[in-house]
Design a protein around this motif. Structure first.
Motif: not given
Length: 524
Positions: A91-101, A155-160
């Motif tokens: 999970p990240v914000d739109r700038f790619g900063n992780p919200k969790y490991r 989180s703005d995005f849930i990504v891989e």
């Protein structure tokens, strides 16, 4: 090393235990390879996490070292591509900063969520071997929503992992078609995104957190930004080409882009990938996946959760002294282990090993299955045990091939890569057990080469992936089955199959009790 010349292609392969970058020329020759290891975190049983910042440090370190050790100019890099282990969810914000490991692919905390997904019996699950894995995107994203609701909501995005590294290079959030089809339940033949499945789960909101632009492997994503170029020691503007899942890149790096071939990637676990011209629905085999690598072909995927990790477990616990002595004189680990196992004849004098140390991925899809060793007598030695482990893991591969054959897909050739491919005895046993020849390629790091092949195709140096593999993948050796060994192994393989069903209930009882006790101990 073969003489190389520009243009060069950079493949970045984000793996489980570390990241490897490789630079290759138009003929697939290695110009430079570099590896950077990073840690895993296991805060609870069944959990596995990584820090994304470690991935980016690894990208910086390996790319800079490849440029230096390859003695090339940054402007000679024609294109870059990224592949990664999946499904490692972040999970990240739109700038790619992780919200969790990052929740790693091997993490099975979403077991309950996967069970609820399977209970829906949604038709889309037939493209997942009939059974959703807790390793995949939707179960993990659902776990985040239900257990860390604030993190999910903010989180703005849930990504891989793969999406995240591509964003770091390009400032663009996109999804690889390879990942979406194989791990996100995206299905081109069933209207794309799995809306009906998400509706069954009351989880349609996750669609707003996935990058919706989907790009196939080997197609351009964007250009290397000035910021990323500065951090990597490269020049801005280099084309970034879409990659995908590392095991599928290995399939390309092994030239398994034709039907009736099987890629067998032997690492801590083993992945089996094959291409089919028609969809084949095999229970317990993931897929069929249409267009995940080649537009008009279907992919079938099997897997064993524990193979190389079992051999490592043996060497750490029962052959540490021999391995240390070998290291001191420059011998490889598998040179030592092969000498030990070669003391014993095929069949290991009646020892049978079940390779389910971390559950069974294919074809039983049974996370509660466990390993077993039976048939022991006082005449057996550790050499017998090691040989039986080589054989048990090969039986697991043969079981997957038999399931495919029962549904109409006959494997005629296997192409091997990964750390386990360095063991000639282990490969010979695989060939003998399956009665299928195994081919080896010049570049052992098939995933890194496959990722560089994506880069070469996407930059226009080859028309398509098969054209590129024809020029960039070279066969270096063959291992043919020994008929008399195959006949011996048929008997023991039958006992291997029957062992699972004889012990299944016992394994489930033990696994459930151990997991309950471990969780109880941690809660206190």
């Amino acid at each position: 090393m073969a003489e190389t010349k520009a243009p060069y292609f950079l493949g970045i392969d984000v793996g489980t235990q570390g990241l490897r970058s490789g630079i290759f020329d138009l003929r697939g020759n290695v110009v430079a390879l570099s590896f950077y290891s990073y840690p895993e975190y296991h805060p609870r049983p069944g959990w596995a996490e990584q820090d994304p910042i470690d991935w980016w440090k690894a990208v910086q370190d390996t790319v800079r070292r490849c440029i230096y050790e390859g003695e090339i100019q940054p402007e000679d890099i024609a294109s870059i591509s990224v592949s990664a282990s999946s499904c490692t969810v972040l999970p990240v914000d739109r700038f790619g900063n992780p919200k969790y490991r990052a929740i790693m692919w091997m993490d099975v905390r979403a077991f309950d969520q996967a069970a609820r997904i399977n209970a829906t019996e949604n038709p889309i699950l037939r493209y997942a071997g009939g059974h959703e894995s807790p390793e995949w995107m939707i179960p993990k994203a659902l776990w985040l929503k239900e257990n860390l609701p604030d993190i999910f909501a903010n989180s703005d995005f849930i990504v891989e992992c793969q999406n995240w590294v591509v964003y770091k290079l390009t400032d663009r959030w996109v999804t690889s078609l390879n990942n979406a089809i194989c791990k996100w339940n995206y299905c081109p033949t069933e209207d794309g995104w799995p809306v009906s499945l998400l509706r069954d789960l009351n989880f349609e909101e996750v669609l707003q957190k996935w990058p919706r632009e989907i790009i196939p492997v080997g197609k351009p994503v964007g250009e290397l930004t000035k910021r990323a170029a500065h951090e990597l020691g490269l020049i801005p503007g280099i084309p970034i080409i879409q990659g995908g899942i590392d095991a599928y890149a290995a399939m390309v790096g092994l030239d398994v882009v034709h039907p009736q071939r099987l890629a067998i990637v032997i690492g801590s676990s083993t992945c089996h990938m094959a291409l089919s011209e028609t969809p084949i629905f095999s229970k317990g085999i993931w897929g069929p996946y249409q267009g995940a690598v080649l537009p008009d072909m279907w992919i079938l995927e099997g897997g064993q959760s524990s193979t190389g990790s079992i051999i490592k477990w043996f060497s750490d616990n029962f052959a540490a002294q021999e391995c240390k002595e070998a290291c001191d004189i420059g011998e490889s680990l598998f040179d030592v282990l092969d000498k030990i196992a070669a003391q014993v004849a095929p069949g290991s004098d009646g020892l049978i090993v079940l390779d389910n140390f971390q559950g069974n991925r294919s074809p039983y899809q049974d996370p509660l299955a466990r390993g077993a060793l039976w048939g022991l007598s006082l005449s057996h030695t550790k050499a017998h045990v090691l040989r039986a482990m080589y054989e048990g893991t090969a039986y697991g591969t043969f079981h997957i091939l038999e399931v495919l054959a029962q549904d109409g897909f006959d494997v005629q050739e296997m192409y091997a890569s990964g750390g386990g491919a360095r063991s000639k005895l282990w490969l010979q046993i695989h060939a003998d057990v399956t009665n299928v020849p195994i081919y080896l390629t010049t570049v052992e790091e098939a995933s890194t080469l496959g990722t560089a092949i994506y880069a070469a195709v996407g930059a226009g140096f080859y028309n398509n992936i098969p054209d590129a593999t024809l020029k960039m993948v070279q066969i270096s050796g063959q291992i043919y089955p020994i008929k008399e060994n195959y006949e011996i192994y048929r008997f023991y393989y039958d006992k291997y199959i029957k062992s699972y069903f004889s012990m299944k209930d016992l394994m489930h009882e033990i696994s459930t009790r151990v997991n309950r006790n471990q969780n109880s101990a941690r809660s206190h």
